[in-house]
Design a protein around this motif. Structure first.
Motif, PDB file in Angstrom:
ATOM      1  N   THR A 159       0.855  -1.182   0.000  1.00 15.54           N
ATOM      2  CA  THR A 159       0.000   0.000   0.000  1.00 15.54           C
ATOM      3  C   THR A 159       0.891   1.232   0.000  1.00 15.54           C
ATOM      4  OG1 THR A 159      -1.701   1.205   1.245  1.00 15.54           O
ATOM      5  CG2 THR A 159      -0.089  -0.003   2.543  1.00 15.54           C
ATOM      6  N   SER A 160       0.330   2.348  -0.400  1.00 14.08           N
ATOM      7  CA  SER A 160       1.069   3.612  -0.276  1.00 14.08           C
ATOM      8  C   SER A 160       0.419   4.497   0.792  1.00 14.08           C
ATOM      9  CB  SER A 160       1.107   4.339  -1.620  1.00 14.08           C
ATOM     10  OG  SER A 160      -0.216   4.567  -2.066  1.00 14.08           O
ATOM     11  N   ALA A 179      -1.898  19.132   9.838  1.00 19.05           N
ATOM     12  CA  ALA A 179      -1.144  20.094   9.031  1.00 19.05           C
ATOM     13  C   ALA A 179      -0.195  19.383   8.081  1.00 19.05           C
ATOM     14  CB  ALA A 179      -0.363  21.034   9.943  1.00 19.05           C
ATOM     15  N   SER A 180       0.514  18.353   8.566  1.00 17.59           N
ATOM     16  CA  SER A 180       1.474  17.652   7.710  1.00 17.59           C
ATOM     17  C   SER A 180       1.812  16.293   8.306  1.00 17.59           C
ATOM     18  CB  SER A 180       2.765  18.470   7.564  1.00 17.59           C
ATOM     19  OG  SER A 180       3.434  18.543   8.807  1.00 17.59           O
ATOM     20  N   ALA A 181       2.341  15.426   7.454  1.00 24.11           N
ATOM     21  CA  ALA A 181       2.851  14.123   7.896  1.00 24.11           C
ATOM     22  C   ALA A 181       3.967  13.704   6.958  1.00 24.11           C
ATOM     23  CB  ALA A 181       1.737  13.074   7.894  1.00 24.11           C
ATOM     24  N   SER A 182       5.010  13.105   7.534  1.00 23.10           N
ATOM     25  CA  SER A 182       6.119  12.624   6.714  1.00 23.10           C
ATOM     26  C   SER A 182       6.807  11.482   7.450  1.00 23.10           C
ATOM     27  CB  SER A 182       7.123  13.753   6.448  1.00 23.10           C
ATOM     28  OG  SER A 182       7.671  14.203   7.675  1.00 23.10           O
ATOM     29  N   TYR A 183       7.503  10.638   6.694  1.00 26.14           N
ATOM     30  CA  TYR A 183       8.265   9.579   7.359  1.00 26.14           C
ATOM     31  C   TYR A 183       9.668   9.471   6.783  1.00 26.14           C
ATOM     32  CZ  TYR A 183       7.456   6.206   3.493  1.00 26.14           C
ATOM     33  OH  TYR A 183       7.447   5.557   2.287  1.00 26.14           O
ATOM     34  N   THR A 184      10.553   8.942   7.626  1.00 29.28           N
ATOM     35  CA  THR A 184      11.879   8.526   7.180  1.00 29.28           C
ATOM     36  C   THR A 184      11.990   7.037   7.457  1.00 29.28           C
ATOM     37  OG1 THR A 184      12.802   9.058   9.346  1.00 29.28           O
ATOM     38  CG2 THR A 184      12.950  10.768   7.675  1.00 29.28           C
ATOM     39  N   VAL A 218      13.244  12.313   3.452  1.00 26.11           N
ATOM     40  CA  VAL A 218      11.913  12.531   4.023  1.00 26.11           C
ATOM     41  C   VAL A 218      10.852  12.271   2.958  1.00 26.11           C
ATOM     42  CG1 VAL A 218      10.383  14.229   5.079  1.00 26.11           C
ATOM     43  CG2 VAL A 218      12.820  14.234   5.642  1.00 26.11           C
ATOM     44  N   HIS A 219       9.893  11.410   3.296  1.00 23.38           N
ATOM     45  CA  HIS A 219       8.772  11.113   2.393  1.00 23.38           C
ATOM     46  C   HIS A 219       7.548  11.858   2.921  1.00 23.38           C
ATOM     47  CE1 HIS A 219      11.021   7.662   0.587  1.00 23.38           C
ATOM     48  NE2 HIS A 219      11.581   7.665   1.792  1.00 23.38           N
ATOM     49  N   GLU A 220       7.134  12.879   2.198  1.00 23.39           N
ATOM     50  CA  GLU A 220       6.005  13.713   2.644  1.00 23.39           C
ATOM     51  C   GLU A 220       4.683  13.103   2.181  1.00 23.39           C
ATOM     52  OE1 GLU A 220       5.868  16.591   4.325  1.00 23.39           O
ATOM     53  OE2 GLU A 220       7.981  17.172   4.442  1.00 23.39           O
ATOM     54  N   ALA A 221       3.693  13.161   3.060  1.00 18.13           N
ATOM     55  CA  ALA A 221       2.354  12.720   2.650  1.00 18.13           C
ATOM     56  C   ALA A 221       1.798  13.702   1.631  1.00 18.13           C
ATOM     57  CB  ALA A 221       1.442  12.642   3.864  1.00 18.13           C
ATOM     58  N   GLU A 222       1.284  13.155   0.508  1.00 17.60           N
ATOM     59  CA  GLU A 222       0.694  14.008  -0.532  1.00 17.60           C
ATOM     60  C   GLU A 222      -0.780  14.229  -0.274  1.00 17.60           C
ATOM     61  OE1 GLU A 222       1.506  12.217  -4.284  1.00 17.60           O
ATOM     62  OE2 GLU A 222       3.528  13.078  -4.352  1.00 17.60           O
ATOM     63  N   GLU A 223      -1.373  13.299   0.469  1.00 20.84           N
ATOM     64  CA  GLU A 223      -2.818  13.403   0.719  1.00 20.84           C
ATOM     65  C   GLU A 223      -3.091  13.010   2.165  1.00 20.84           C
ATOM     66  OE1 GLU A 223      -6.911  11.089  -0.535  1.00 20.84           O
ATOM     67  OE2 GLU A 223      -5.151  10.867  -1.814  1.00 20.84           O
ATOM     68  N   ILE A 224      -3.882  13.816   2.855  1.00 21.61           N
ATOM     69  CA  ILE A 224      -4.332  13.474   4.208  1.00 21.61           C
ATOM     70  C   ILE A 224      -5.852  13.489   4.174  1.00 21.61           C
ATOM     71  CG2 ILE A 224      -4.341  14.134   6.646  1.00 21.61           C
ATOM     72  CD1 ILE A 224      -1.680  15.576   6.196  1.00 21.61           C
ATOM     73  N   SER A 225      -6.471  12.335   4.390  1.00 19.39           N
ATOM     74  CA  SER A 225      -7.936  12.298   4.347  1.00 19.39           C
ATOM     75  C   SER A 225      -8.487  11.715   5.644  1.00 19.39           C
ATOM     76  CB  SER A 225      -8.417  11.492   3.139  1.00 19.39           C
ATOM     77  OG  SER A 225      -7.939  10.171   3.209  1.00 19.39           O
ATOM     78  N   ILE A 226      -9.562  12.318   6.100  1.00 24.21           N
ATOM     79  CA  ILE A 226     -10.179  11.936   7.375  1.00 24.21           C
ATOM     80  C   ILE A 226     -11.502  11.245   7.092  1.00 24.21           C
ATOM     81  CG2 ILE A 226     -11.339  12.932   9.402  1.00 24.21           C
ATOM     82  CD1 ILE A 226      -9.091  15.080   9.355  1.00 24.21           C
ATOM     83  N   SER A 248      -6.066   8.891   7.014  1.00 24.91           N
ATOM     84  CA  SER A 248      -5.232   8.155   6.060  1.00 24.91           C
ATOM     85  C   SER A 248      -4.202   9.108   5.469  1.00 24.91           C
ATOM     86  CB  SER A 248      -6.128   7.585   4.955  1.00 24.91           C
ATOM     87  OG  SER A 248      -5.343   7.077   3.913  1.00 24.91           O
ATOM     88  N   PHE A 249      -2.939   8.715   5.552  1.00 19.81           N
ATOM     89  CA  PHE A 249      -1.845   9.489   4.975  1.00 19.81           C
ATOM     90  C   PHE A 249      -1.398   8.791   3.691  1.00 19.81           C
ATOM     91  CE2 PHE A 249      -1.572   9.981   9.637  1.00 19.81           C
ATOM     92  CZ  PHE A 249      -1.804  11.353   9.725  1.00 19.81           C
ATOM     93  N   GLY A 250      -1.572   9.465   2.564  1.00 16.20           N
ATOM     94  CA  GLY A 250      -1.211   8.874   1.273  1.00 16.20           C
ATOM     95  C   GLY A 250       0.131   9.390   0.782  1.00 16.20           C
ATOM     96  N   PHE A 251       0.993   8.476   0.345  1.00 18.18           N
ATOM     97  CA  PHE A 251       2.344   8.840  -0.110  1.00 18.18           C
ATOM     98  C   PHE A 251       2.495   8.526  -1.590  1.00 18.18           C
ATOM     99  CE2 PHE A 251       2.472   8.172   4.419  1.00 18.18           C
ATOM    100  CZ  PHE A 251       3.264   9.213   4.874  1.00 18.18           C
TER     101      PHE A 251
END
Length: 317
Positions: free
Chosen positions: A64-65, A77-82, A92-100, A108-111
């Protein structure tokens, strides 16, 4: 027959395979092992700012992404992972989509690329929330100080499903993790959590302080707790060396003496009877002015309705 609840007979007939029906259980192949939570409550605006960093282990079958967590009434506001322990672990992989999803209380954080399998991710989420007056999640109560002035304090009630109102998490009791808590609060207030303080520093400007607490043992989300306000306390040590405190409203510390005596004696008796020592360095018991239950067994920080903890020795018979 317009009773909205199932009768006892229908309740006993639910097959065990349907026990998860109606629950929103998150995928097992992305698993949190540690949360570091930094919270800055605003006791005048009734809001809080949060940064939660979660260590997640991914299984070999992740395809999944997206990363899905529980969340309720939080604004992201934002989400990212290493990726921990890899040559490019600073990428750093930034979330492109944050949906509630408000019905399932998930976020859901979409990468842009798939989540890597067999890895340890460090996911950092910036968000804000509300200090509600529903006695659930991270919420506010009003109390009267020794001068008769009405003031606001903040405390938590996460059982059953309200840790997600305070920080994004896998809010299921079986999905245990270690919790590191940092609270940034007005310097004149007291703040405590499940574990003793690790560090205490005054922040630039001198109006706020940052309190960091020791890591908890591996435990469920619903047992995490913190309290921020003005308190007096009485304390004693059990014969097994556990520091027990009863926190009371300002000017009323004598009302905590009876509970303190009961707690120290009970803790020693339980240790001896079961042959299992209490596993934490301290036990705090706190009276909360506005509290829905009788008490809540947060590990190391038990919260109570005031009438269930405090007793005035001059008036009690």
């Amino acid at each position: 027959h317009n009773c909205p609840y199932p009768s006892a007979t229908t309740m006993t007939m639910i097959p065990s395979s349907d026990k998860a029906a109606g629950r929103v259980l998150l995928p097992l192949n992305i698993n949190p092992t540690r949360y570091d939570i930094i919270l800055t409550p605003d006791l005048t605006a009734f809001t809080f700012a949060g940064v939660t960093t979660i260590e997640l282990t991914t299984a070999h079958d992740v395809s999944t992404s997206k990363i899905i967590l529980h969340a309720k009434e939080l604004c992201f506001a934002s989400a990212s992972y290493t990726i921990k322990g890899q040559p490019d672990d600073d990428e750093v992989h930034e979330a492109e989509e944050i949906s509630i999803n408000m019905k399932s209380t998930t976020v859901s954080f979409g990468f842009s690329s798939p989540i890597p399998p067999d890895s340890t991710l460090v996911l950092t989420i910036h968000y804000s929330g509300f200090l509600n007056n529903q006695m659930a999640g991270f919420y506010r109560s009003s109390y009267t100080d020794i001068h008769g002035t009405k003031k606001i304090m903040a405390s938590t009630q996460f059982e059953s499903l309200d840790a997600r109102r305070c920080f994004p998490c896998v809010d299921e009791p079986a999905r245990k993790a270690v919790f590191g808590v940092t609270l940034i609060v007005p310097k004149e207030l007291d703040a405590f959590s499940n574990m003793p303080e690790l560090s205490h520093k005054t922040l630039e400007g001198g109006t706020k302080k940052e309190l960091t607490f020791l890591d908890t043992p591996v435990m469920s989300t619903y047992l995490l707790a913190f309290v921020i306000g003005e308190f007096d306390y009485v304390q004693a040590q059990t014969s097994h060396g556990v520091l027990v405190r009863v926190y009371t409203p300002p000017g009323k510390s004598e009302t905590g003496v009876f509970a303190l005596h009961c707690a120290t004696k009970s803790l020693d008796d339980y240790d001896d009877f079961f042959g299992i020592p209490y596993p934490l360095p301290k036990l705090d018991m706190v009276a909360i002015p506005e509290f829905a239950a009788g008490a809540m067994e947060n590990w190391g920080l038990v919260t109570y309705r005031e009438v269930d903890l405090l007793i005035d020795p001059t008036k009690a018979s």
